[in-house]
Design a protein around this motif. Sequence first.
Motif, short mmCIF file in Angstrom:
data_model
loop_
_atom_site.label_atom_id
_atom_site.label_comp_id
_atom_site.label_asym_id
_atom_site.label_seq_id
_atom_site.Cartn_x
_atom_site.Cartn_y
_atom_site.Cartn_z
N ASN A 90 0.82 -1.22 0.00
CA ASN A 90 0.00 0.00 0.00
C ASN A 90 0.85 1.28 0.00
O ASN A 90 0.41 2.31 0.50
CB ASN A 90 -0.91 0.00 1.23
N LYS A 91 2.05 1.20 -0.58
CA LYS A 91 2.95 2.34 -0.50
C LYS A 91 2.38 3.58 -1.18
O LYS A 91 2.53 4.70 -0.68
CB LYS A 91 4.32 1.99 -1.07
N ASP A 92 1.71 3.42 -2.32
CA ASP A 92 1.15 4.59 -3.01
C ASP A 92 0.04 5.23 -2.19
O ASP A 92 -0.05 6.47 -2.09
CB ASP A 92 0.61 4.18 -4.38
N ARG A 93 -0.81 4.41 -1.60
CA ARG A 93 -1.90 4.94 -0.77
C ARG A 93 -1.34 5.60 0.48
O ARG A 93 -1.82 6.64 0.92
CB ARG A 93 -2.86 3.82 -0.38
N ILE A 94 -0.28 5.00 1.04
CA ILE A 94 0.36 5.59 2.21
C ILE A 94 0.97 6.95 1.85
O ILE A 94 0.86 7.93 2.61
CB ILE A 94 1.44 4.64 2.76
N GLY A 95 1.64 7.04 0.69
CA GLY A 95 2.21 8.30 0.25
C GLY A 95 1.16 9.38 0.09
O GLY A 95 1.35 10.52 0.53
N ALA A 96 0.03 9.02 -0.51
CA ALA A 96 -1.06 9.98 -0.69
C ALA A 96 -1.63 10.42 0.65
O ALA A 96 -1.94 11.61 0.86
CB ALA A 96 -2.16 9.37 -1.57
N SER A 97 -1.74 9.49 1.58
CA SER A 97 -2.28 9.82 2.90
C SER A 97 -1.34 10.74 3.67
O SER A 97 -1.78 11.70 4.33
CB SER A 97 -2.52 8.53 3.70
N ILE A 98 -0.03 10.44 3.60
CA ILE A 98 0.95 11.29 4.29
C ILE A 98 0.93 12.69 3.70
O ILE A 98 0.94 13.70 4.44
CB ILE A 98 2.36 10.68 4.17
N ALA A 99 0.90 12.80 2.37
CA ALA A 99 0.87 14.11 1.72
C ALA A 99 -0.39 14.88 2.11
O ALA A 99 -0.32 16.07 2.42
CB ALA A 99 0.94 13.93 0.20
N ASN A 100 -1.53 14.21 2.12
CA ASN A 100 -2.78 14.86 2.49
C ASN A 100 -2.76 15.29 3.95
O ASN A 100 -3.23 16.38 4.30
CB ASN A 100 -3.94 13.89 2.24
N PHE A 101 -2.19 14.44 4.81
CA PHE A 101 -2.11 14.77 6.23
C PHE A 101 -1.23 16.00 6.46
O PHE A 101 -1.59 16.90 7.22
CB PHE A 101 -1.54 13.56 6.99
N LEU A 102 -0.09 16.04 5.77
CA LEU A 102 0.80 17.20 5.90
C LEU A 102 0.13 18.47 5.40
O LEU A 102 0.23 19.53 6.03
CB LEU A 102 2.09 16.95 5.11
N GLU A 103 -0.54 18.36 4.26
CA GLU A 103 -1.14 19.55 3.65
C GLU A 103 -2.22 20.16 4.52
O GLU A 103 -2.30 21.38 4.66
CB GLU A 103 -1.72 19.17 2.28
N HIS A 104 -3.06 19.33 5.11
CA HIS A 104 -4.23 19.84 5.82
C HIS A 104 -4.07 19.91 7.34
O HIS A 104 -4.97 20.41 8.03
CB HIS A 104 -5.46 18.98 5.48
N ASN A 105 -2.94 19.45 7.86
CA ASN A 105 -2.75 19.50 9.30
C ASN A 105 -1.49 20.24 9.73
O ASN A 105 -1.42 20.71 10.87
CB ASN A 105 -2.68 18.07 9.87
N PHE A 106 -0.50 20.36 8.85
CA PHE A 106 0.74 21.05 9.20
C PHE A 106 0.92 22.35 8.43
O PHE A 106 1.44 23.32 8.98
CB PHE A 106 1.94 20.13 8.94
N MET A 107 0.54 22.37 7.16
CA MET A 107 0.80 23.54 6.32
C MET A 107 -0.42 24.43 6.19
O MET A 107 -0.75 24.91 5.10
CB MET A 107 1.31 23.08 4.95
N THR A 108 -1.11 24.67 7.30
CA THR A 108 -2.23 25.60 7.31
C THR A 108 -1.76 26.95 7.81
O THR A 108 -0.74 27.07 8.50
CB THR A 108 -3.35 25.08 8.22
N ARG A 109 -2.51 27.99 7.47
CA ARG A 109 -2.11 29.34 7.86
C ARG A 109 -2.04 29.49 9.38
O ARG A 109 -1.12 30.11 9.92
CB ARG A 109 -3.09 30.35 7.26
N ASP A 110 -3.01 28.92 10.10
CA ASP A 110 -3.03 29.05 11.56
C ASP A 110 -1.82 28.36 12.19
O ASP A 110 -1.18 28.92 13.09
CB ASP A 110 -4.33 28.47 12.13
N VAL A 111 -1.52 27.15 11.74
CA VAL A 111 -0.40 26.40 12.33
C VAL A 111 0.91 27.12 12.07
O VAL A 111 1.73 27.31 12.99
CB VAL A 111 -0.36 24.97 11.75
N ILE A 112 1.14 27.53 10.84
CA ILE A 112 2.41 28.18 10.49
C ILE A 112 2.55 29.52 11.19
O ILE A 112 3.62 29.87 11.71
CB ILE A 112 2.53 28.34 8.97
N SER A 113 1.45 30.29 11.26
CA SER A 113 1.50 31.59 11.93
C SER A 113 1.83 31.42 13.41
O SER A 113 2.62 32.18 13.97
CB SER A 113 0.16 32.31 11.77
N ASP A 114 1.21 30.43 14.05
CA ASP A 114 1.50 30.18 15.46
C ASP A 114 2.95 29.78 15.68
O ASP A 114 3.59 30.20 16.64
CB ASP A 114 0.57 29.09 16.01
#
Length: 418
Positions: A90-114
């Motif tokens: 499931n490496k491709d699905r894992i890669g997509a999940s990690i990318a999606n998780f990073l995009e919507h949980n780490f690289m948000t305006r609120d998180v980065i601003s804080d």
Amino acid sequence: MNMDPVSILEQEQFAQLAKVRRFATGLLILMAVIYIIAKRYEVAYPWISLVRAFAEAAMVGALADWFAVTALFKHPLGLPIPHTAIIRKNKDRIGASIANFLEHNFMTRDVISDELRDVNFAAAMTVWLEHPDNSRHLARHLAGAIPALLRMVEDEDIGQFIQQRATAALKEVQFAPLLGELLAILRAGGQHQRVFDHVIELAADALDHNRPYIRQKIHDASPRWLPRSIDEKFFERLLEELNNILDEMRDEDSEWRGRFEIATLDLIDKLKTSPEYEENLARMVRQTLEQKEFRAYLIQLWHDIKERLMRDAGEEDSKAVLRLEQALTAFARALEQNQAVTEKLNRWIRTFATETIVQRRGEIAELVKRVINKWDADTISRKVEVHVGKDLQYIRINGTVVGGLVGLFLHLAAMVLG
């Protein structure tokens, strides 16, 4: 040979993983040995049944957790059991999940601003630049790039560019009102009177240094029959009167200064309001820019500047490096002393960094996804195991101990109830 820091880190993590794995496997073998011995002497020594029960349950727990941990990365014992080698499959699905998780949980305006709110970028930059070695090193890098940049630019192109840009920009400029405002500023500060005084001194110096020339011109213009003594008296009288006029002009309340003041005010008014003045000045500028001689002058000026910069950049005691170093140090000190500018710079850097990351978070996430997709199954399995495998091996250890305790508790319960 220098090794990649990432490779060194992975090697250290793999060594730690191997150590913990050996311990977990050794614990399983130990439980098996204890179970065999306890089973052998259980009849002779009934209390050893407690040890046997603990070791038996510990083996079951250890084997179950070994299967679960191994199934994440590979097929246990090489057997293609369903729902094993999960990460490989499931490496491709894992890669997509990690990318999606990073995009919507780490690289948000609120998180980065804080995260960036308390980071003092300006202070860090100031401390770094104030160190002489750092400012000198940066100055040398900046100056070292000058020759390469200059070689990329053709002299003819520079001349044409300056002429075209200057012509286009100056078409929008109203020269007469601009010059009028400049003269008004100079007049308000009394600078025009200083100019008047300077002109008087220039005239006085010119008279004093050109006395022989003036005397000769008077003599040449006089009739031949006129005695030379009369020419000399006329010369002396002329210079005396001219010097008297200059002395009179030096007087702060002189009529000459009053006339100059009126002429200055009249010129300022005409520059600000007269279309004729504006048209004449604009025509003079256009004619200057359109002349081939002016373009040739720009090219020659650029060529001289370019040669000097390139020659200076190659010298050991480069003036460009020295001035850049001094400018960087002065900038750092000024920044340290100006809290308002420091705050503005920090705010700008934080805003720039936040907006840049947020606007490109989709591209960053897609990059993570592409990199993981390019890895083969063995690579991603190894990388994940290296980074989290140590903790998973502790699950095996915990499973062994907890399983043994559960088995011991159940055996005791059976003895009590039996």
